[in-house]
Design a protein around this motif. Structure first.
Motif, PDB file in Angstrom:
ATOM      1  N   TYR A 221       0.828  -1.206   0.000  1.00  0.00           N
ATOM      2  CA  TYR A 221       0.000   0.000   0.000  1.00  0.00           C
ATOM      3  C   TYR A 221       0.862   1.256   0.000  1.00  0.00           C
ATOM      4  N   GLU A 222       1.900   1.250   0.831  1.00  0.00           N
ATOM      5  CA  GLU A 222       2.802   2.401   0.896  1.00  0.00           C
ATOM      6  C   GLU A 222       3.545   2.581  -0.427  1.00  0.00           C
ATOM      7  N   TYR A 223       3.949   1.471  -1.033  1.00  0.00           N
ATOM      8  CA  TYR A 223       4.656   1.562  -2.307  1.00  0.00           C
ATOM      9  C   TYR A 223       3.747   2.133  -3.402  1.00  0.00           C
ATOM     10  N   GLU A 224       2.514   1.666  -3.455  1.00  0.00           N
ATOM     11  CA  GLU A 224       1.592   2.181  -4.467  1.00  0.00           C
ATOM     12  C   GLU A 224       1.284   3.658  -4.245  1.00  0.00           C
ATOM     13  N   ARG A 225       1.191   4.070  -2.991  1.00  0.00           N
ATOM     14  CA  ARG A 225       0.944   5.479  -2.706  1.00  0.00           C
ATOM     15  C   ARG A 225       2.105   6.351  -3.170  1.00  0.00           C
TER      16      ARG A 225
ATOM     17  N   LEU B 219       4.283   5.534  -5.429  1.00  0.00           N
ATOM     18  CA  LEU B 219       4.366   5.443  -6.889  1.00  0.00           C
ATOM     19  C   LEU B 219       3.379   6.400  -7.561  1.00  0.00           C
ATOM     20  N   LYS B 220       2.139   6.440  -7.082  1.00  0.00           N
ATOM     21  CA  LYS B 220       1.148   7.353  -7.656  1.00  0.00           C
ATOM     22  C   LYS B 220       1.546   8.811  -7.439  1.00  0.00           C
ATOM     23  N   LYS B 221       2.124   9.095  -6.282  1.00  0.00           N
ATOM     24  CA  LYS B 221       2.537  10.462  -5.990  1.00  0.00           C
ATOM     25  C   LYS B 221       3.651  10.912  -6.927  1.00  0.00           C
ATOM     26  N   ARG B 222       4.635  10.080  -7.131  1.00  0.00           N
ATOM     27  CA  ARG B 222       5.743  10.455  -8.022  1.00  0.00           C
ATOM     28  C   ARG B 222       5.305  10.462  -9.479  1.00  0.00           C
TER      29      ARG B 222
ATOM     30  N   TYR C  15      10.947   8.878 -10.357  1.00  0.00           N
ATOM     31  CA  TYR C  15      10.005   7.856 -10.811  1.00  0.00           C
ATOM     32  C   TYR C  15      10.735   6.606 -11.304  1.00  0.00           C
ATOM     33  N   LEU C  16      11.829   6.795 -12.038  1.00  0.00           N
ATOM     34  CA  LEU C  16      12.603   5.648 -12.507  1.00  0.00           C
ATOM     35  C   LEU C  16      13.246   4.903 -11.348  1.00  0.00           C
ATOM     36  N   ARG C  17      13.570   5.640 -10.279  1.00  0.00           N
ATOM     37  CA  ARG C  17      14.187   4.988  -9.118  1.00  0.00           C
ATOM     38  C   ARG C  17      13.180   4.118  -8.380  1.00  0.00           C
ATOM     39  N   ILE C  18      11.961   4.609  -8.229  1.00  0.00           N
ATOM     40  CA  ILE C  18      10.979   3.821  -7.481  1.00  0.00           C
ATOM     41  C   ILE C  18      10.437   2.656  -8.300  1.00  0.00           C
TER      42      ILE C  18
ATOM     43  N   SER D 108       2.713  15.122 -27.935  1.00  0.00           N
ATOM     44  CA  SER D 108       2.191  15.600 -26.659  1.00  0.00           C
ATOM     45  C   SER D 108       3.077  15.127 -25.500  1.00  0.00           C
ATOM     46  N   PRO D 109       2.889  15.714 -24.304  1.00  0.00           N
ATOM     47  CA  PRO D 109       3.671  15.241 -23.141  1.00  0.00           C
ATOM     48  C   PRO D 109       3.427  13.782 -22.801  1.00  0.00           C
ATOM     49  N   LYS D 110       2.189  13.296 -22.981  1.00  0.00           N
ATOM     50  CA  LYS D 110       1.901  11.899 -22.695  1.00  0.00           C
ATOM     51  C   LYS D 110       2.623  10.965 -23.664  1.00  0.00           C
ATOM     52  N   ALA D 111       2.848  11.445 -24.889  1.00  0.00           N
ATOM     53  CA  ALA D 111       3.620  10.640 -25.835  1.00  0.00           C
ATOM     54  C   ALA D 111       5.067  10.496 -25.382  1.00  0.00           C
ATOM     55  N   PHE D 112       5.605  11.534 -24.743  1.00  0.00           N
ATOM     56  CA  PHE D 112       6.966  11.435 -24.202  1.00  0.00           C
ATOM     57  C   PHE D 112       7.025  10.486 -23.002  1.00  0.00           C
ATOM     58  N   LEU D 113       6.017  10.538 -22.135  1.00  0.00           N
ATOM     59  CA  LEU D 113       6.027   9.724 -20.924  1.00  0.00           C
ATOM     60  C   LEU D 113       5.642   8.272 -21.176  1.00  0.00           C
ATOM     61  N   GLU D 114       5.075   7.979 -22.344  1.00  0.00           N
ATOM     62  CA  GLU D 114       4.631   6.608 -22.615  1.00  0.00           C
ATOM     63  C   GLU D 114       5.765   5.603 -22.496  1.00  0.00           C
ATOM     64  N   LYS D 115       6.960   5.979 -22.871  1.00  0.00           N
ATOM     65  CA  LYS D 115       8.098   5.062 -22.834  1.00  0.00           C
ATOM     66  C   LYS D 115       8.460   4.675 -21.418  1.00  0.00           C
ATOM     67  N   TYR D 116       8.147   5.531 -20.443  1.00  0.00           N
ATOM     68  CA  TYR D 116       8.549   5.284 -19.059  1.00  0.00           C
ATOM     69  C   TYR D 116       7.379   4.817 -18.190  1.00  0.00           C
ATOM     70  N   LEU D 117       6.147   5.149 -18.586  1.00  0.00           N
ATOM     71  CA  LEU D 117       4.983   4.728 -17.817  1.00  0.00           C
ATOM     72  C   LEU D 117       4.442   3.376 -18.255  1.00  0.00           C
TER      73      LEU D 117
END
Length: 447
Positions: A272-276, A278-281, A331-334, A359-368
């Protein structure tokens, strides 16, 4: 010594990889040239045929035209269907391809033996028209073999016959897909195609979730007693795990991943703590990326007004990169993705996104997004080596209940073959109320 051994292994692998392909290619070329040679040989001065024997009438000319057209069609069909380099090196011989090659050799030997016998022993009574007809028969046999190989090697696998369920160890990700009737080694090649195109990237570092700071401090401060969990048996007989002055302990144990197991409650709160976190970062990363890309639009507006000299995409990426790199690194660290992405690769990817105005989401797609496996740059190599483990001979066809395994290092794919059921579909008529039933119901309602 090691260098020569590597050269020998590399040469042996190349022979295994391309040996079957080039063998089939040579046999196909020789079979294709055989009807042409059979027609040309009587015109050469090797055999002394009379002029009357070499005369070609209208019917003979028609056979020659038909022979040429069939050769063109056979060459185009063979090139379109079979001329492709093998994408997988199988441990055993493919039975159906070997069977077709054997038929090709037997047909070629039979036709050439009878051809040589007829020309050598009965050349005085053999006409050129008969030779052309004979070569035409050979070409017809080649066309039939081409059709047979098309059925056995390609079309036979198109009809779905089984369901293969794939389970990856150690993370337990699974997928399933339909497959046709084929051998186990061919099914293994199809499983790897499915794995690299639909499975997520395996990250072994995610198998150990980070524990809370209090538990880490307790584990390190306790010294030798850190391997024990302490509880206090109360009046009701149930233990209280949070009593510091308790004297009864139970030894902790380590699971298969090497991580200390603290119980289901601790595991639940850790996840639960890890998911919290992760969502925050993730939210911080998305917000910072949106703000950086809005800064790009402001730069473009300034360039359009002529207040500054235009910059290329790489310079723009360098300008906004400092505002993105810190939340992206967190984000990459967690998510344990640091080994896969370097600063240069991130900057190049950002410049490419800016160049095509994405778009910004197209840039983040590789990491998300963690799928498919080939998205990982480390997996984009020319050769992927896997070991096939099966209790049944890999040249046999798939049967219900067969299980085989593919291994590469710490990753293993367990594949279970399940037969598809027969669907009994019957037709049923839609029953609608008649007008009379409506009248009866109305009358009964009035009563």
């Amino acid at each position: 010594m090691l260098h020569h051994q590597m050269i020998r292994q590399d040469f042996g692998f190349r022979v295994q990889r391309f040996g079957g392909f080039y063998t089939c290619l040579v046999l196909s070329i020789l079979s294709f040239l055989s009807p042409i040679l059979m027609v040309i040989i009587p015109q050469l001065p090797i055999y002394t045929f009379r002029t009357s024997q070499l005369r070609c009438d209208v019917e003979c000319d028609g056979l020659l035209i038909s022979l040429s057209f069939k050769l063109m069609c056979l060459a185009a069909g063979a090139w379109a269907v079979f001329y492709r380099k093998p994408r997988s090196t199988l441990p055993r011989l493919m039975l159906y391809r070997g069977f077709v090659c054997l038929l090709l050799i037997l047909v070629g030997l039979a036709f050439w033996l009878f051809y040589i016998f007829r020309i050598s022993e009965d050349k005085k009574r053999t006409s050129y028209k008969e030779i052309v007809s004979y070569s035409m028969c050979y070409l017809d046999a080649l066309i039939v073999l081409h059709y047979l190989s098309l059925l056995l090697i390609h079309l036979r696998h198109q009809q779905p016959a089984f369901l293969i369920k794939i389970v990856r160890s150690p993370d337990g990700e699974s997928s399933s897909f339909l497959i046709g009737a084929m051998s186990i080694q061919q099914a293994a090649a199809n499983v790897l195609d499915r794995y690299y195109s639909s499975f997520g990237i395996f990250n072994p570092y995610l198998e150990e979730l980070p524990t809370s700071r209090e538990r880490r401090d307790a584990a390190t401060a306790g010294g030798g007693d850190s391997n024990y969990k302490y509880f206090n048996p109360g009046q009701d007989g149930y233990g209280n795990y949070h009593e510091k002055d308790s004297r009864v302990g139970s030894p902790g144990f380590r699971n298969s991943t090497g991580r200390k197991d603290y119980g289901h409650n601790d595991l639940f709160y850790d996840e639960y703590e890890y998911e919290r976190r992760l969502k925050k970062r993730r939210a911080r990363l998305i917000s910072a990326t949106d703000e950086a890309f809005s800064h790009i639009h402001r730069i473009n507006n300034m360039d359009n007004k002529g207040t500054s000299s235009p910059m290329d995409s790489y310079e723009v990426a360098q300008t906004i990169f400092p505002s993105i790199v810190r939340p992206l690194q967190k984000y990459l660290r967690i998510t344990r993705q640091q080994p896969r992405h370097t600063m240069d690769s991130i900057l190049s990817h950002l410049a490419n996104i800016i160049h095509y105005d994405m778009s910004p989401k197209a840039f983040l797609e590789k990491y998300l997004t963690v799928s498919p496996v080939l998205q990982n740059d480390m997996e984009r190599v020319e050769l992927q080596s896997w070991s096939l483990i099966s209790t049944v001979a890999v040249t046999r066809d798939l049967t219900p209940g067969v299980t085989f395994q593919l291994r590469q290092g710490d990753v293993s794919l367990m594949c279970d073959v399940i037969t598809l059921p027969h669907y009994n579909i019957t037709e049923a008529l839609l029953q609608t109320p008649t007008t009379q039933s409506f009248i009866v119901d109305r009358s009964s309602h009035q009563v």
